[in-house]
Design a protein around this motif. Structure first.
Motif, PDB file in Angstrom:
ATOM      1  N   LEU A   1      12.551  13.069   0.534  1.00  0.00           N
ATOM      2  CA  LEU A   1      12.165  11.921   1.345  1.00  0.00           C
ATOM      3  C   LEU A   1      11.593  12.428   2.660  1.00  0.00           C
ATOM      4  O   LEU A   1      11.965  13.504   3.126  1.00  0.00           O
ATOM      5  N   VAL A   2      10.711  11.641   3.263  1.00  0.00           N
ATOM      6  CA  VAL A   2      10.094  12.032   4.536  1.00  0.00           C
ATOM      7  C   VAL A   2      10.188  10.870   5.516  1.00  0.00           C
ATOM      8  O   VAL A   2       9.943   9.714   5.150  1.00  0.00           O
ATOM      9  N   TYR A   3      10.559  11.180   6.757  1.00  0.00           N
ATOM     10  CA  TYR A   3      10.516  10.179   7.828  1.00  0.00           C
ATOM     11  C   TYR A   3       9.460  10.617   8.849  1.00  0.00           C
ATOM     12  O   TYR A   3       8.938  11.737   8.796  1.00  0.00           O
ATOM     13  N   GLY A   4       9.126   9.724   9.741  1.00  0.00           N
ATOM     14  CA  GLY A   4       8.104  10.038  10.736  1.00  0.00           C
ATOM     15  C   GLY A   4       6.689   9.860  10.226  1.00  0.00           C
ATOM     16  O   GLY A   4       5.727  10.323  10.849  1.00  0.00           O
ATOM     17  N   LEU A   5       6.547   9.174   9.091  1.00  0.00           N
ATOM     18  CA  LEU A   5       5.227   8.956   8.496  1.00  0.00           C
ATOM     19  C   LEU A   5       4.513   7.782   9.172  1.00  0.00           C
ATOM     20  O   LEU A   5       5.157   6.943   9.820  1.00  0.00           O
ATOM     21  N   PRO A   6       3.200   7.677   9.027  1.00  0.00           N
ATOM     22  CA  PRO A   6       2.470   6.555   9.641  1.00  0.00           C
ATOM     23  C   PRO A   6       2.952   5.214   9.091  1.00  0.00           C
ATOM     24  O   PRO A   6       3.205   5.081   7.896  1.00  0.00           O
ATOM     25  N   LYS A   7       3.107   4.265   9.998  1.00  0.00           N
ATOM     26  CA  LYS A   7       3.503   2.890   9.678  1.00  0.00           C
ATOM     27  C   LYS A   7       4.920   2.786   9.104  1.00  0.00           C
ATOM     28  O   LYS A   7       5.315   1.729   8.607  1.00  0.00           O
TER      29      LYS A   7
ATOM     30  N   ARG B   1      -6.093  14.738   9.489  1.00  0.00           N
ATOM     31  CA  ARG B   1      -6.911  13.963  10.432  1.00  0.00           C
ATOM     32  C   ARG B   1      -7.246  12.586   9.884  1.00  0.00           C
ATOM     33  O   ARG B   1      -7.703  11.704  10.637  1.00  0.00           O
ATOM     34  N   LEU B   2      -7.033  12.398   8.586  1.00  0.00           N
ATOM     35  CA  LEU B   2      -7.252  11.090   7.973  1.00  0.00           C
ATOM     36  C   LEU B   2      -6.127  10.114   8.302  1.00  0.00           C
ATOM     37  O   LEU B   2      -6.233   8.919   8.020  1.00  0.00           O
ATOM     38  N   ILE B   3      -5.060  10.618   8.880  1.00  0.00           N
ATOM     39  CA  ILE B   3      -3.944   9.765   9.298  1.00  0.00           C
ATOM     40  C   ILE B   3      -4.204   9.248  10.710  1.00  0.00           C
ATOM     41  O   ILE B   3      -4.594  10.008  11.606  1.00  0.00           O
ATOM     42  N   ASP B   4      -3.999   7.969  10.898  1.00  0.00           N
ATOM     43  CA  ASP B   4      -4.169   7.328  12.208  1.00  0.00           C
ATOM     44  C   ASP B   4      -2.976   7.697  13.089  1.00  0.00           C
ATOM     45  O   ASP B   4      -1.861   7.218  12.873  1.00  0.00           O
ATOM     46  N   GLU B   5      -3.207   8.566  14.071  1.00  0.00           N
ATOM     47  CA  GLU B   5      -2.106   9.045  14.914  1.00  0.00           C
ATOM     48  C   GLU B   5      -1.421   7.917  15.677  1.00  0.00           C
ATOM     49  O   GLU B   5      -0.243   8.027  16.035  1.00  0.00           O
ATOM     50  N   SER B   6      -2.144   6.837  15.929  1.00  0.00           N
ATOM     51  CA  SER B   6      -1.544   5.725  16.681  1.00  0.00           C
ATOM     52  C   SER B   6      -0.449   5.024  15.890  1.00  0.00           C
ATOM     53  O   SER B   6       0.340   4.261  16.455  1.00  0.00           O
ATOM     54  N   THR B   7      -0.391   5.267  14.576  1.00  0.00           N
ATOM     55  CA  THR B   7       0.634   4.622  13.733  1.00  0.00           C
ATOM     56  C   THR B   7       1.842   5.519  13.505  1.00  0.00           C
ATOM     57  O   THR B   7       2.769   5.141  12.768  1.00  0.00           O
ATOM     58  N   LEU B   8       1.855   6.701  14.133  1.00  0.00           N
ATOM     59  CA  LEU B   8       2.990   7.612  13.971  1.00  0.00           C
ATOM     60  C   LEU B   8       4.115   7.238  14.938  1.00  0.00           C
ATOM     61  O   LEU B   8       3.853   6.907  16.099  1.00  0.00           O
ATOM     62  N   PRO B   9       5.360   7.299  14.509  1.00  0.00           N
ATOM     63  CA  PRO B   9       6.484   6.992  15.401  1.00  0.00           C
ATOM     64  C   PRO B   9       6.681   8.082  16.447  1.00  0.00           C
ATOM     65  O   PRO B   9       6.330   9.251  16.222  1.00  0.00           O
ATOM     66  N   ASP B  10       7.259   7.718  17.593  1.00  0.00           N
ATOM     67  CA  ASP B  10       7.546   8.714  18.624  1.00  0.00           C
ATOM     68  C   ASP B  10       8.882   9.393  18.316  1.00  0.00           C
ATOM     69  O   ASP B  10       9.519   9.116  17.291  1.00  0.00           O
ATOM     70  N   ALA B  11       9.314  10.300  19.204  1.00  0.00           N
ATOM     71  CA  ALA B  11      10.521  11.091  18.950  1.00  0.00           C
ATOM     72  C   ALA B  11      11.752  10.208  18.768  1.00  0.00           C
ATOM     73  O   ALA B  11      12.579  10.440  17.883  1.00  0.00           O
ATOM     74  N   LYS B  12      11.882   9.169  19.604  1.00  0.00           N
ATOM     75  CA  LYS B  12      13.044   8.280  19.507  1.00  0.00           C
ATOM     76  C   LYS B  12      13.029   7.543  18.170  1.00  0.00           C
ATOM     77  O   LYS B  12      14.060   7.429  17.496  1.00  0.00           O
ATOM     78  N   GLN B  13      11.878   7.044  17.776  1.00  0.00           N
ATOM     79  CA  GLN B  13      11.770   6.319  16.507  1.00  0.00           C
ATOM     80  C   GLN B  13      12.014   7.242  15.315  1.00  0.00           C
ATOM     81  O   GLN B  13      12.658   6.850  14.342  1.00  0.00           O
ATOM     82  N   ARG B  14      11.511   8.482  15.403  1.00  0.00           N
ATOM     83  CA  ARG B  14      11.768   9.451  14.332  1.00  0.00           C
ATOM     84  C   ARG B  14      13.268   9.698  14.183  1.00  0.00           C
ATOM     85  O   ARG B  14      13.801   9.744  13.077  1.00  0.00           O
TER      86      ARG B  14
ATOM     87  N   HIS C   1       3.034  16.742  11.831  1.00  0.00           N
ATOM     88  CA  HIS C   1       1.616  16.399  12.027  1.00  0.00           C
ATOM     89  C   HIS C   1       0.931  17.536  12.761  1.00  0.00           C
ATOM     90  O   HIS C   1       1.073  17.702  13.980  1.00  0.00           O
ATOM     91  N   ILE C   2       0.180  18.353  12.018  1.00  0.00           N
ATOM     92  CA  ILE C   2      -0.508  19.514  12.594  1.00  0.00           C
ATOM     93  C   ILE C   2      -1.967  19.524  12.105  1.00  0.00           C
ATOM     94  O   ILE C   2      -2.381  20.413  11.355  1.00  0.00           O
ATOM     95  N   PRO C   3      -2.746  18.529  12.511  1.00  0.00           N
ATOM     96  CA  PRO C   3      -4.131  18.405  12.019  1.00  0.00           C
ATOM     97  C   PRO C   3      -5.018  19.589  12.379  1.00  0.00           C
ATOM     98  O   PRO C   3      -6.043  19.796  11.734  1.00  0.00           O
ATOM     99  N   ALA C   4      -4.621  20.381  13.386  1.00  0.00           N
ATOM    100  CA  ALA C   4      -5.415  21.555  13.726  1.00  0.00           C
ATOM    101  C   ALA C   4      -5.354  22.589  12.605  1.00  0.00           C
ATOM    102  O   ALA C   4      -6.289  23.383  12.433  1.00  0.00           O
TER     103      ALA C   4
END
Length: 450
Positions: free
Chosen positions: A206-212, A249-262, A240-243
């Motif tokens: 399972l993965v947390y911290g995903l977009p939306k 980079r196809l993931i919308d970074e604005s939809t990623l949770p912050d540290a508290k939400q993660r 998230h290491i798009p570099a």
């Protein structure tokens, strides 16, 4: 734990410490000759584990951090497996053809992209090249979306007893955001098929911290997944290491949770899994109480390697395939990542080592400390250093990172025991980093600590 500390340590970019030193410390000054020297003595060091990397998938999941190539055709996979078979011969010859194997792990990519006859042929090659112990375990990573009955039969016929299934999230909104549509029914069909074939241990990733992703969607995913009653769960934070991974980079970074939400998502998953009978293991694993991983954790015998938390007690690992990393008594060796360069080296009769790291005695001591911290949330420096010739004072004195962690209440010291506070265990990677002599010296971006 305060939100300030969650932000301070949760936003830190830290290694996962599945090895020490970590891969950024590897150097191209270590190559095929050093690998051959290490292999020459590996049989004397006891049984080994073998990891085979199959770097192919049918489609790209945008969150993926693995080395993989997308192909809709079978020919590239078949060609690659031919090269890997040649590598097995080279490694076996360099090791003296008498290495005992205790565990085999197929990772990817999607190992079950192989055709059934290809999987059987590769297992036959392994068994002819190495000496398999009678109870040797075989594990395979699986994408439930492409798992078919014929390959399940081939897994059963070749002794596969453990399977790790990628689930990530059952939320269709999250699945669309990461380009991985996978229904509960597909996953259930895969589990039923594997169980009926004799696979005795199943793990879900399972993965947390995903977009939306939200806390509620994490909880709903756990409730669905738990209905299938896998023996284990591995719960990872999305890195998230798009570099480094351009498809991210196809993931919308604005939809990623912050540290508290993660952190809230991770704890919600943990709470829900514990509600339905799973024991929390280390940083990010969960297991049923009678599972061997849970038993090993209770006994303080759990290990940590490139597959995460494990019951695998082999100190040495032979890595096969492009980008694969192995661990020998002398140190770490990693194969070339580009498929063409990997194949070219094999065709020339040369071990395909691209880089590596030769361990010092201090490295070995630090590795033990970091492994125990990651597994047990504490480490007895005196016990671990016994017989090493090192006075552990140098690990604590003038250790500014450790001092800061103590001041923040993340760790305490009792005698020579370093203890991670119960409420700060999700920050254990920051504690491990305090004993990492190379941390921050290679300019590498790691995943977030929480």
């Amino acid at each position: 734990m305060s939100n300030d500390l969650i932000a301070k340590y949760g936003d830190a970019r830290l290694p996962r410490y599945t090895s020490y030193p970590t891969a950024p410390a590897f150097s191209a000054t270590v190559g095929p000759d050093e690998y051959a020297d290490g292999l020459a003595d590996i049989a004397k060091a006891g049984p080994v584990s073998v990891y085979l990397h199959v770097p192919f998938c049918r489609s790209m999941c945008w969150y993926c951090g693995c080395h993989t190539t997308i192909t809709r055709q079978d020919a590239p996979v078949a060609d690659y497996l031919d090269v890997m078979s040649q590598e097995i011969e080279l490694v076996s010859f360099a090791a003296g053809n008498d290495v005992a194997v205790k565990n085999v792990h197929f990772g990817g990519g999607t190992p079950t992209i192989m055709r059934p006859q290809e999987f059987s042929a590769l297992m036959a090659k392994l068994r002819s090249a190495f000496v398999f112990e009678a109870d040797a375990g075989v594990a395979v990573e699986i994408d439930p979306r492409t798992l078919a009955a014929p390959i399940i039969d081939a897994l059963a016929e070749n002794g596969v007893d453990r399977a790790s299934l990628g689930v990530q999230s059952f939320d269709p909104v999250v699945q669309a955001a990461i380009n991985r549509l996978q229904s509960f029914e597909q996953t259930e069909t895969a589990v039923v098929g594997l169980r009926s074939s004799g696979v005795s241990s199943i793990n879900f990733d399972l993965v947390y911290g995903l977009p939306k992703q939200t806390v509620q969607s994490c909880i709903e995913t756990v409730r669905l997944a738990a209905e299938l009653r896998p023996e284990r769960f591995a719960v990872f934070g999305y890195a998230h290491i798009p570099a480094f991974k351009k498809h991210q980079r196809l993931i919308d970074e604005s939809t990623l949770p912050d540290a508290k939400q993660r952190n809230e998502q991770a704890e919600a998953i943990a709470e829900e899994l514990q509600k339905v009978g799973y024991q929390r293991i280390g940083l990010d694993h969960f297991a049923l109480p009678d599972d061997q991983l849970a038993i090993a954790a209770r006994k303080g015998a759990m290990r940590r390697n490139f597959q995460g938390y494990t019951t695998d007690d082999c100190d040495n690992l032979i890595g096969l395939g492009a980008s694969a990393i192995g661990r020998l008594p002398t140190g770490y060796m990693q194969n070339h990542v580009p498929l063409g360069l990997y194949a070219e080296r094999i065709a020339s009769g040369v071990l395909p080592t691209a880089k590596g790291y030769l361990l010092t005695e201090e490295d070995k001591l630090r590795a033990k400390i970091i492994e125990r911290l990651m597994c047990d949330f504490e480490a007895d420096l005196g016990k671990l250093s016994s017989g090493s010739g090192f006075d552990t004072g140098f690990l604590v004195e003038r250790n500014d990172r450790l001092g800061e962690l103590m001041a923040d209440g993340v760790v305490t010291i009792s005698g020579e025991r370093i203890i991670v506070s119960q409420e700060a265990r999700f920050m254990v990677r920051a504690v491990a980093a305090a004993f990492d002599a190379y941390f921050g010296s290679h300019g590498r971006t790691h995943s977030k600590a929480a």
